[in-house]
Scaffold this motif. Structure first.
Motif, mmCIF file in Angstrom:
data_model
loop_
_atom_site.group_PDB
_atom_site.id
_atom_site.type_symbol
_atom_site.label_atom_id
_atom_site.label_comp_id
_atom_site.label_asym_id
_atom_site.label_seq_id
_atom_site.Cartn_x
_atom_site.Cartn_y
_atom_site.Cartn_z
ATOM 1 N N LYS A 155 0.839 -1.211 0.000
ATOM 2 C CA LYS A 155 0.000 0.000 0.000
ATOM 3 C C LYS A 155 0.868 1.253 0.000
ATOM 4 N N LEU A 156 1.936 1.228 0.777
ATOM 5 C CA LEU A 156 2.835 2.373 0.811
ATOM 6 C C LEU A 156 3.522 2.579 -0.541
ATOM 7 N N ILE A 157 3.900 1.500 -1.174
ATOM 8 C CA ILE A 157 4.524 1.601 -2.493
ATOM 9 C C ILE A 157 3.546 2.210 -3.491
ATOM 10 N N GLN A 158 2.273 1.836 -3.393
ATOM 11 C CA GLN A 158 1.275 2.378 -4.320
ATOM 12 C C GLN A 158 1.040 3.866 -4.110
ATOM 13 N N GLU A 159 1.404 4.392 -2.953
ATOM 14 C CA GLU A 159 1.239 5.823 -2.679
ATOM 15 C C GLU A 159 2.402 6.663 -3.215
ATOM 16 N N LEU A 160 3.460 6.020 -3.685
ATOM 17 C CA LEU A 160 4.592 6.755 -4.236
ATOM 18 C C LEU A 160 4.167 7.465 -5.521
ATOM 19 N N PRO A 161 4.841 8.571 -5.860
ATOM 20 C CA PRO A 161 4.557 9.209 -7.154
ATOM 21 C C PRO A 161 4.757 8.181 -8.279
ATOM 22 N N GLU A 162 3.959 8.297 -9.314
ATOM 23 C CA GLU A 162 3.899 7.273 -10.349
ATOM 24 C C GLU A 162 5.260 6.919 -10.952
ATOM 25 N N ALA A 163 6.034 7.893 -11.366
ATOM 26 C CA ALA A 163 7.332 7.616 -11.980
ATOM 27 C C ALA A 163 8.256 6.900 -10.999
ATOM 28 N N THR A 164 8.288 7.370 -9.767
ATOM 29 C CA THR A 164 9.134 6.766 -8.740
ATOM 30 C C THR A 164 8.684 5.346 -8.440
ATOM 31 N N ARG A 165 7.371 5.128 -8.367
ATOM 32 C CA ARG A 165 6.828 3.788 -8.095
ATOM 33 C C ARG A 165 7.217 2.801 -9.188
ATOM 34 N N VAL A 166 7.106 3.207 -10.441
ATOM 35 C CA VAL A 166 7.423 2.303 -11.544
ATOM 36 C C VAL A 166 8.895 1.905 -11.515
ATOM 37 N N VAL A 167 9.776 2.877 -11.361
ATOM 38 C CA VAL A 167 11.214 2.579 -11.327
ATOM 39 C C VAL A 167 11.541 1.712 -10.108
ATOM 40 N N PHE A 168 10.974 2.045 -8.959
ATOM 41 C CA PHE A 168 11.216 1.270 -7.735
ATOM 42 C C PHE A 168 10.767 -0.184 -7.925
ATOM 43 N N ASN A 169 9.581 -0.391 -8.477
ATOM 44 C CA ASN A 169 9.091 -1.753 -8.715
ATOM 45 C C ASN A 169 9.999 -2.522 -9.656
ATOM 46 N N MET A 170 10.457 -1.857 -10.712
ATOM 47 C CA MET A 170 11.340 -2.529 -11.665
ATOM 48 C C MET A 170 12.652 -2.935 -10.988
ATOM 49 N N PHE A 171 13.183 -2.044 -10.157
ATOM 50 C CA PHE A 171 14.472 -2.302 -9.510
ATOM 51 C C PHE A 171 14.354 -3.320 -8.378
ATOM 52 N N VAL A 172 13.385 -3.120 -7.494
ATOM 53 C CA VAL A 172 13.300 -3.950 -6.293
ATOM 54 C C VAL A 172 12.498 -5.232 -6.520
ATOM 55 N N LEU A 173 11.307 -5.112 -7.064
ATOM 56 C CA LEU A 173 10.436 -6.280 -7.182
ATOM 57 C C LEU A 173 10.777 -7.156 -8.391
ATOM 58 N N ASP A 174 11.215 -6.526 -9.487
ATOM 59 C CA ASP A 174 11.536 -7.298 -10.682
ATOM 60 C C ASP A 174 13.035 -7.495 -10.868
ATOM 61 N N ASP A 175 13.834 -6.965 -9.930
ATOM 62 C CA ASP A 175 15.281 -7.188 -9.897
ATOM 63 C C ASP A 175 15.983 -6.787 -11.202
ATOM 64 N N MET A 176 15.572 -5.652 -11.765
ATOM 65 C CA MET A 176 16.193 -5.163 -12.995
ATOM 66 C C MET A 176 17.335 -4.218 -12.651
ATOM 67 N N PRO A 177 18.422 -4.287 -13.396
ATOM 68 C CA PRO A 177 19.518 -3.340 -13.167
ATOM 69 C C PRO A 177 19.137 -1.949 -13.687
ATOM 70 N N HIS A 178 19.785 -0.927 -13.140
ATOM 71 C CA HIS A 178 19.488 0.448 -13.535
ATOM 72 C C HIS A 178 19.698 0.664 -15.037
ATOM 73 N N LYS A 179 20.700 0.016 -15.583
ATOM 74 C CA LYS A 179 20.981 0.168 -17.018
ATOM 75 C C LYS A 179 19.775 -0.286 -17.844
ATOM 76 N N HIS A 180 19.183 -1.417 -17.488
ATOM 77 C CA HIS A 180 18.025 -1.945 -18.221
ATOM 78 C C HIS A 180 16.796 -1.051 -18.011
ATOM 79 N N ILE A 181 16.599 -0.577 -16.792
ATOM 80 C CA ILE A 181 15.474 0.326 -16.504
ATOM 81 C C ILE A 181 15.611 1.593 -17.338
ATOM 82 N N ALA A 182 16.813 2.150 -17.356
ATOM 83 C CA ALA A 182 17.058 3.386 -18.106
ATOM 84 C C ALA A 182 16.754 3.191 -19.586
#
Length: 192
Positions: A131-158
């Protein structure tokens, strides 16, 4: 021995799943509808991690399923169909994010790993954290989910979102800072 899938009171065995996939390749609407209903709950759950608002999530998911039905002939029946479908749905999420969210910040900061105090994190309920993650600003939430939950490296996210690695790192750092504040404000560590 065939393995069965069961979602929402709909079950299908491996050979039946193969028949449904072949039906989708032939553009049979009934096969498409059954595949959609079989995988809707899990795929929607994945989409909602990024975009919790139902309207956005439905749009993304429907676009993802449309792509899957258009590309069904590329599924080689090697490996997991669900994994193949997840990749297509994830690309729909990434496309939506890169075209609908203002990521183009030129902020480049070093990532700061500030963690929630150990006592807080140990007692934090998983659903509370989501629930707290869903309250994050949209752009920040998407990047955070990709990095933490989907274990993507910053290079791939970028590359996926069309941002710099520094901006990706900034979003993760900002998400951690905001989540730490929210956890401490809500005293979630005190729940029993």
């Amino acid at each position: 021995m065939s393995v069965a899938l069961a979602y929402n009171n709909v079950s299908v065995k491996t050979d039946e799943l193969q028949e449904l996939i072949e039906g989708c390749i032939r553009n049979e609407r009934s096969a498409q509808a059954k595949i959609y209903h079989l995988f809707y709950p899990r795929m929607m759950s994945m989409v909602k991690r990024y975009f919790p608002e139902q309207v956005n999530a439905e749009e993304i998911l429907n676009n993802g399923f449309l792509r899957a039905f258009q590309k069904m002939s590329t599924f080689s029946f090697k490996g997991s169909f669900e994994g193949w479908l997840r990749r297509i749905i994830f690309h729909a999420i990434a496309d939506y994010a890169s075209s609908n969210i203002k990521y183009k910040q030129s902020i480049v900061l070093a990532e700061k790993d500030e963690f929630v105090h150990k006592d807080h994190a140990n007692q934090l309920y998983y659903n509370d954290l989501l629930k707290l993650i869903q309250e994050l600003p949209e752009a920040t939430r998407v990047v955070f989910n990709m990095f933490v939950l989907d274990d993507m490296p910053h290079k791939h996210i970028a590359k996926t979102l069309g941002i710099s690695e520094g901006t990706s790192k900034w979003h993760v750092s900002e998400a951690r800072r905001m989540l730490k504040e929210k956890v401490e404000q809500q005293n979630l560590h005190l729940k029993k």
